[in-house]
Design a protein around this motif. Structure first.
Motif, mmCIF file in Angstrom:
data_model
loop_
_atom_site.group_PDB
_atom_site.id
_atom_site.type_symbol
_atom_site.label_atom_id
_atom_site.label_comp_id
_atom_site.label_asym_id
_atom_site.label_seq_id
_atom_site.Cartn_x
_atom_site.Cartn_y
_atom_site.Cartn_z
ATOM 1 N N ASP A 235 41.599 46.507 33.598
ATOM 2 C CA ASP A 235 42.542 48.062 34.197
ATOM 3 C C ASP A 235 43.104 47.643 35.382
ATOM 4 O O ASP A 235 42.782 46.677 35.699
ATOM 5 C CB ASP A 235 41.241 49.314 33.832
ATOM 6 N N ALA A 236 43.371 48.711 35.774
ATOM 7 C CA ALA A 236 43.550 48.385 37.047
ATOM 8 C C ALA A 236 42.752 47.997 38.511
ATOM 9 O O ALA A 236 43.362 47.112 39.099
ATOM 10 C CB ALA A 236 44.199 49.771 37.689
ATOM 11 N N ASP A 237 41.250 48.193 38.235
ATOM 12 C CA ASP A 237 40.707 47.387 38.990
ATOM 13 C C ASP A 237 40.139 46.054 38.629
ATOM 14 O O ASP A 237 39.660 45.447 40.027
ATOM 15 C CB ASP A 237 39.151 48.801 38.765
ATOM 16 N N GLY A 238 40.742 45.928 38.013
ATOM 17 C CA GLY A 238 40.404 44.331 37.690
ATOM 18 C C GLY A 238 40.247 44.565 36.053
ATOM 19 O O GLY A 238 39.842 44.907 35.533
ATOM 20 N N SER A 239 39.120 42.934 36.105
ATOM 21 C CA SER A 239 38.194 42.536 34.313
ATOM 22 C C SER A 239 36.876 42.533 34.859
ATOM 23 O O SER A 239 36.409 42.049 35.337
ATOM 24 C CB SER A 239 38.764 41.225 34.191
ATOM 25 N N ARG A 240 36.243 42.692 33.783
ATOM 26 C CA ARG A 240 34.927 43.407 33.884
ATOM 27 C C ARG A 240 33.760 42.745 32.384
ATOM 28 O O ARG A 240 34.553 43.231 31.969
ATOM 29 C CB ARG A 240 34.439 44.136 34.321
ATOM 30 N N PRO A 241 33.284 41.557 31.671
ATOM 31 C CA PRO A 241 32.644 41.338 31.040
ATOM 32 C C PRO A 241 31.852 42.280 30.060
ATOM 33 O O PRO A 241 31.514 43.242 31.611
ATOM 34 C CB PRO A 241 32.584 40.391 31.007
ATOM 35 N N LEU A 242 31.165 42.868 29.239
ATOM 36 C CA LEU A 242 30.405 44.012 29.089
ATOM 37 C C LEU A 242 29.396 43.131 28.174
ATOM 38 O O LEU A 242 29.031 42.126 27.849
ATOM 39 C CB LEU A 242 30.630 44.129 27.881
ATOM 40 N N GLN A 243 28.633 43.603 28.641
ATOM 41 C CA GLN A 243 26.520 42.476 27.936
ATOM 42 C C GLN A 243 26.574 43.046 26.487
ATOM 43 O O GLN A 243 27.426 44.404 26.294
ATOM 44 C CB GLN A 243 25.645 42.921 28.840
#
Lengths: 391, 184
Positions: A165-173
């Protein structure tokens, strides 16, 4: 009849059981739709579509109301498959991109998607009805306006997923849940993550509020996250209900507790704990010999039930057993039982029973959480490597 | 039990290509067998049914018509069994619920294999089956109802054939106890 004859007769009876059963028509239709939706092939990202209006939602129906529409295979000019996603759960499987609000979730594996309500069901049901467009490589777009008032939760079951999203990318565990609750006003979706559904504590993070422009906006979004988290907790954990008014006295704490505590003297029982915080009372027994637990005396006592229960009264008895072993080979065997009025066992009570039994098992086995996935798939989730045997 | 339906190559190829009609035909032909398995072996049978079919369709290209299983029905049953085992392992720390009153299940004085007409009633047998622990129920259903051999079960469970046989024996003994008969 000898044991051998009984066994032979049993095998013969088992062989007579039908190995086919008619599939419920609604289930067959849903399955067909799910398969069709999955095989949809069309280029490009699907355009967002407005949420349908004036259609009755399927909120009250058990399971998932999902139906494929306007779907053509093979033709590269064919419109993308449109899948009507009502309130409920569905499993996404494959390489799928899901666009919600301003964010995108790229899934390569399996995830469970749940559409629920932040608001009271009657209001949110209409809003929870979201339209999904699917096309190769199967991006899904959930119309933002359709999400207003709905809580959409993705839980990664296996594989990988990346939320951007606008805050960046983050992988889900694996096992992690991403909750996206949209405000009723039709504003952007608000993500929150951390819940290991359905067993872990829902842990909404304030990350979503970081993008808010003003303190008021941050508070508003945090309130929405809180509402979303509460909805998740209610959805996964249920809400304690009242004790039935006409419950037999023998099933009430005043009489059940002393009787149950007396069962600690039975052979094979090391200890018993009685939890009457809510209906029905839950009894947790520990075996004297975890390697070879003998619950026959306990089961017999449960079958006889409390002497204060009037003869002829129907009593439902639930029994769950688990033997867990930690990585040092130390075992513990637990039997959890509850006694309830069958008439009281509605879905809400059953949901609470399920959660309570699971919590008790976690407590009984050293406080180690009961992960929904094997430890190898969720490293660090459990303090001990647990193996469970259901007897 | 009727024989497992065999596919003709053309519909299978069409199903592989994603033809919705061909896949619908697969569902019609093999769905009842898969459903019988899911209903008996999974606490969330409808979810399991969809899960199995998604899995079957994604694995369809692995099916070899003349492999040792020999039939698409057998292959689908194997896929279904594996999927159900996976689902069981995922939720293995969740306890099972038995809301049925135990006294209704256990009738100590009754001959477990004798009903009104000398045969075990199907309803009672299904009820007792449902009360078996999931791992035992899976073995009993797959072996005695769906005619899976012990070799296939050995591969499915990842344990030796002898272990499967002893587990089957224990499972039947547990079933008899639930039906109110055999000694512990």
């Amino acid at each position: 009849m000898t044991e051998t004859e009984q066994d032979d007769a049993l095998q013969a009876a088992l062989a007579q059981l039908p190995d086919e059963e008619p599939v419920p028509a609604a289930l067959q239709a849903r399955t067909r739709a799910a398969l069709e939706a999955r095989s949809a092939v069309a280029p490009g990202r699907a355009p967002r579509r407005p949420a349908p209006r004036g259609r009755a939602p399927a909120w009250a129906a058990a399971g998932l109301a999902i139906a494929a529409a306007a779907f053509t295979l093979g033709a590269h000019l064919a419109p993308p498959a449109r899948v009507q996603l009502g309130a409920g759960q569905q499993v996404l499987d494959g390489k799928i991109s899901v666009q919600i609000g301003e964010g995108t979730l790229d899934l390569d594996g399996r995830a469970q998607i749940t559409v629920g309500a932040v608001e009271p069901a009657a209001t949110a049901a209409r809003r929870a009805e979201a339209e999904v467009s699917m096309s190769a490589p199967q991006p899904l777009a959930l119309a933002g306006s359709a999400l207003a008032g709905a809580l959409v939760t993705f839980t990664l079951l296996e594989g990988s997923a990346l939320w951007t999203d606008a805050d960046g990318s983050r992988p889900l565990q694996t096992g992690e849940a991403l909750a996206l609750g949209g405000p009723a006003s039709g504003g952007p979706a608000v993500p929150s993550t951390g819940a290991r559904a359905p067993t872990g504590a829902a842990a909404a993070t304030p990350g979503a509020a970081r993008g808010a422009t003003s303190p008021e906006e941050q508070i508003r979004r945090l309130e929405l996250e809180l509402a979303a988290t509460r909805a998740q907790l209610a959805q996964f954990g249920g809400v304690p209900g009242a004790w039935p008014a006409d419950l037999a006295p023998g099933l009430r704490p005043a009489q059940l507790r002393p009787w149950a505590e007396g069962l600690a003297a039975l052979p094979g029982v090391r200890s018993v704990e009685v939890d009457c915080e809510e209906y029905p009372c839950m009894l947790t027994f520990e075996a004297t010999d975890p390697a070879d637990p003998d619950w026959s005396a306990v089961r017999a006592a449960l079958e006889d039930q409390h002497p204060a229960v009037p003869e002829g009264t129907q009593v439902s008895v639930g029994v769950s057993e688990a033997t867990m072993e930690d990585d040092e080979g130390s075992a513990q065997s637990t039997l959890i039982a509850w006694l309830a009025d069958p008439a009281s066992l509605d879905d809400a009570v059953r949901q609470r029973l399920h959660v309570r039994v699971q919590d008790l098992l976690e407590d009984a086995h050293g406080g180690a959480p009961a992960p929904p996935l094997p430890p190898s798939e969720a490293p660090g989730a459990a303090r001990h490597e647990l193996s469970v045997e259901e007897r | 039990m009727r024989p497992l339906p065999s596919p003709s190559p053309a519909p299978l190829a069409a199903a592989l290509a994603g033809d919705p009609d061909a896949r619908a035909a697969l569902l019609e032909a093999h769905g009842p067998r898969v459903w019988a398995l899911c209903r008996r072996l999974d606490p969330e049978p409808e979810d399991a049914y969809q899960d199995v079919w998604l899995c079957v369709c994604s694995e369809l290209h692995h099916f070899v018509p003349d492999d040792r299983r020999g039939s698409l029905g057998g292959w689908i049953q194997t896929i279904a069994a594996r999927r159900l085992v996976d689902r069981h392992r995922r939720r293995q720390v969740r306890p099972l619920f038995r809301a049925e009153p135990l006294p209704e299940l256990v009738a100590p004085d009754a001959d477990p294999t004798a009903g009104a007409e000398g045969a075990l009633s199907r309803a009672r047998l299904e009820q007792a089956l449902a009360a078996l622990p999931e791992a035992q129920r899976r073995l009993v259903v797959l072996h005695h109802v769906h005619e899976e051999g012990v070799d296939a079960l050995s591969a499915l469970e990842g344990v030796p054939v002898g272990t499967i046989k002893s587990r089957l024996s224990r499972a039947r003994a547990a079933l008899l106890r639930l039906l109110g008969g055999a000694p512990a």
